[in-house]
Motif scaffolding. Structure first.
Motif, PDB file in Angstrom:
ATOM      1  N   ASN A  76      41.140  23.248  64.279  1.00  0.00           N
ATOM      2  CA  ASN A  76      39.814  22.972  64.833  1.00  0.00           C
ATOM      3  C   ASN A  76      39.880  22.705  66.332  1.00  0.00           C
ATOM      4  OD1 ASN A  76      37.069  22.678  64.743  1.00  0.00           O
ATOM      5  ND2 ASN A  76      37.052  20.933  63.386  1.00  0.00           N
ATOM      6  N   LEU A  77      40.944  22.051  66.778  1.00  0.00           N
ATOM      7  CA  LEU A  77      41.099  21.811  68.213  1.00  0.00           C
ATOM      8  C   LEU A  77      41.231  23.123  68.978  1.00  0.00           C
ATOM      9  CD1 LEU A  77      43.546  18.763  68.204  1.00  0.00           C
ATOM     10  CD2 LEU A  77      41.111  18.736  68.748  1.00  0.00           C
ATOM     11  N   LEU A  78      41.850  24.103  68.355  1.00  0.00           N
ATOM     12  CA  LEU A  78      42.046  25.391  69.017  1.00  0.00           C
ATOM     13  C   LEU A  78      40.801  26.260  68.928  1.00  0.00           C
ATOM     14  CD1 LEU A  78      44.084  27.360  70.402  1.00  0.00           C
ATOM     15  CD2 LEU A  78      44.558  28.245  68.108  1.00  0.00           C
ATOM     16  N   THR A  79      40.250  26.386  67.719  1.00  0.00           N
ATOM     17  CA  THR A  79      39.135  27.302  67.498  1.00  0.00           C
ATOM     18  C   THR A  79      37.793  26.646  67.776  1.00  0.00           C
ATOM     19  OG1 THR A  79      40.432  28.482  65.815  1.00  0.00           O
ATOM     20  CG2 THR A  79      38.049  28.811  65.810  1.00  0.00           C
ATOM     21  N   GLY A  80      37.574  25.462  67.213  1.00  0.00           N
ATOM     22  CA  GLY A  80      36.284  24.813  67.367  1.00  0.00           C
ATOM     23  C   GLY A  80      36.057  24.230  68.748  1.00  0.00           C
ATOM     24  N   ILE A  81      37.085  23.686  69.362  1.00  0.00           N
ATOM     25  CA  ILE A  81      36.943  23.018  70.661  1.00  0.00           C
ATOM     26  C   ILE A  81      37.223  23.968  71.817  1.00  0.00           C
ATOM     27  CG2 ILE A  81      37.700  21.072  72.071  1.00  0.00           C
ATOM     28  CD1 ILE A  81      36.157  20.355  69.493  1.00  0.00           C
ATOM     29  N   ASN A  82      38.266  24.807  71.678  1.00  0.00           N
ATOM     30  CA  ASN A  82      38.635  25.688  72.791  1.00  0.00           C
ATOM     31  C   ASN A  82      38.157  27.124  72.609  1.00  0.00           C
ATOM     32  OD1 ASN A  82      41.524  27.149  74.255  1.00  0.00           O
ATOM     33  ND2 ASN A  82      39.958  26.025  75.377  1.00  0.00           N
ATOM     34  N   GLY A  83      37.753  27.507  71.404  1.00  0.00           N
ATOM     35  CA  GLY A  83      37.205  28.831  71.180  1.00  0.00           C
ATOM     36  C   GLY A  83      38.214  29.943  70.983  1.00  0.00           C
ATOM     37  N   GLN A  84      39.498  29.618  70.754  1.00  0.00           N
ATOM     38  CA  GLN A  84      40.502  30.644  70.504  1.00  0.00           C
ATOM     39  C   GLN A  84      40.698  30.806  68.992  1.00  0.00           C
ATOM     40  OE1 GLN A  84      43.907  30.927  73.424  1.00  0.00           O
ATOM     41  NE2 GLN A  84      43.454  28.749  73.655  1.00  0.00           N
ATOM     42  N   PHE A  85      40.730  32.048  68.546  1.00  0.00           N
ATOM     43  CA  PHE A  85      40.816  32.340  67.118  1.00  0.00           C
ATOM     44  C   PHE A  85      42.268  32.544  66.717  1.00  0.00           C
ATOM     45  CE2 PHE A  85      40.292  35.085  63.354  1.00  0.00           C
ATOM     46  CZ  PHE A  85      39.452  34.260  62.623  1.00  0.00           C
ATOM     47  N   SER A  86      42.648  31.983  65.571  1.00  0.00           N
ATOM     48  CA  SER A  86      44.034  32.092  65.121  1.00  0.00           C
ATOM     49  C   SER A  86      44.092  32.372  63.625  1.00  0.00           C
ATOM     50  CB  SER A  86      44.799  30.800  65.429  1.00  0.00           C
ATOM     51  OG  SER A  86      46.097  30.839  64.852  1.00  0.00           O
ATOM     52  N   LEU A  87      44.932  33.334  63.265  1.00  0.00           N
ATOM     53  CA  LEU A  87      45.246  33.616  61.866  1.00  0.00           C
ATOM     54  C   LEU A  87      46.716  33.333  61.569  1.00  0.00           C
ATOM     55  CD1 LEU A  87      43.334  36.993  61.298  1.00  0.00           C
ATOM     56  CD2 LEU A  87      42.818  34.784  60.253  1.00  0.00           C
TER      57      LEU A  87
END
Length: 347
Positions: A76-87
């Protein structure tokens, strides 16, 4: 970025005072804060009492729920806060898990020391991976992280690393007992539950303060408008790589705890399905809403069991049905649903 009250109400000379906050708005904000604190206290008391009420298997499930919640919090810190998508966060989970297994079983180091080592190692791995990924965005970044998740289990099976990783057979971990004479009161499952709870609360406090800090505001500015953030002096490259590192650190600590709780690590335990499960938990809990990590973790821990109880042969189909139903009823996740309910009750 919203302007402050002082900026919005100041006159041309800059000497005008800020307009007072309406009493109704202040009372509503205070009521929400008080309600949130009350809910937190109730949940904490329930969490502290749970190991003395339920059996060991339920305690194990709740411990794994907190482990997955920490991993979802990191994503969530990466995708929700910073907007970077990770799989590919299953790869960082695997690094943390193998760090714990190697340190405990091969080096004879206590399990407590595996947590900071796993966190630091995963931060370095995530930061280094984030540097070349800076040129990638959207689906291309997703494909790069997908490749990381797919390749990691294969690396763990390689013969040169077999002495450390155990190859395809993996590593068995001895479950630690409660220290300081607490083993007379708490069994191993209860102790690991409280240990995971303490680590989870600390990491949540850390994530919450990070989001509210200057670094968190910079990360959200990059998410909302990277060009504007760069024009305001934000070093987007450093912040995006740091976000990857911090996110990997959280997920690696979760993997470390998961290995200690499950007592076993093997390459096939960290397939791409694990990365998908973490992503599903993020979507269900609510992207950008930190407390939603618990609700997302509850979904990925309990819903597969519910689907299997309905029909073992069609467990996957029922799991997909539950997932589609939740997305349809709450497209913004549990966070968006709760915000809508609170707004409706407020009206």
């Amino acid at each position: 970025m919203a302007m402050s009250d002082e900026t919005m109400t100041g006159g041309a000379s800059g000497s005008a005072k800020a307009a007072p906050v309406p009493k109704g708005r202040a009372a509503a904000a205070g009521g929400k804060s008080t309600l949130g604190q009350a809910v937190f206290v109730i949940l904490l008391l329930g969490a502290l009492a749970l190991p003395f009420i339920f059996k060991n298997f339920t305690i194990f499930q709740m411990t794994m729920l907190m482990v997955y919640a920490i991993a979802i919090l990191g994503l969530n810190l990466l995708t929700g806060i910073n907007g970077q998508f990770s799989l590919g966060h299953g790869a960082f989970y695997a690094v943390g898990a193998y760090t714990a297994a190697i340190m405990m079983e091969n080096l004879g180091i206590g399990y407590v020391w595996t947590l900071p080592v796993a966190g630091i190692l995963c931060f370095v791995v995530g930061f280094l991976f984030g540097l070349p990924a800076l040129r990638l965005e959207g689906i291309y970044l997703a494909l790069a992280t997908f490749a990381l998740a797919v390749a990691t289990p294969q690396f763990l099976k390689l013969t040169p690393f077999e002495h450390w990783t155990g190859g395809v057979q993996g590593i068995v971990i001895i479950k630690p007992d409660a220290p300081f004479g607490l083993d007379a009161v708490l069994n191993a499952d209860q102790w690991l539950y409280f240990f995971t709870l303490a680590v989870g609360l600390f990491l949540y406090w850390l994530a919450r303060n990070l989001v509210r800090s200057r670094t968190g505001r910079a990360l959200m500015a990059i998410r909302d408008n990277p060009i504007a953030a760069r024009s305001m002096g934000v070093n987007t490259s450093v912040y995006k790589a740091t976000a990857f590192g911090i996110s990997a650190m959280f997920t690696g600590i979760a993997g470390c705890l998961g290995a200690i709780v499950i007592q076993f690590v093997a390459p096939d335990s960290f397939t791409f399905a694990l990365s998908v499960a973490i992503l599903v938990g993020l979507v269900i809990g609510g992207v950008g809403w930190l407390p939603g990590a618990l609700l997302g973790a509850a979904f990925i821990v309990f819903i597969p069991n519910v689907a299997e109880e309905i029909s073992k042969g069609l467990a996957g189909a029922f799991y997909g049905f539950f997932l589609i139903a939740v997305i349809y009823l709450a497209p913004q996740g549990a966070g968006g649903l709760l915000r809508a309910l609170v707004a409706k009750l407020g009206r």
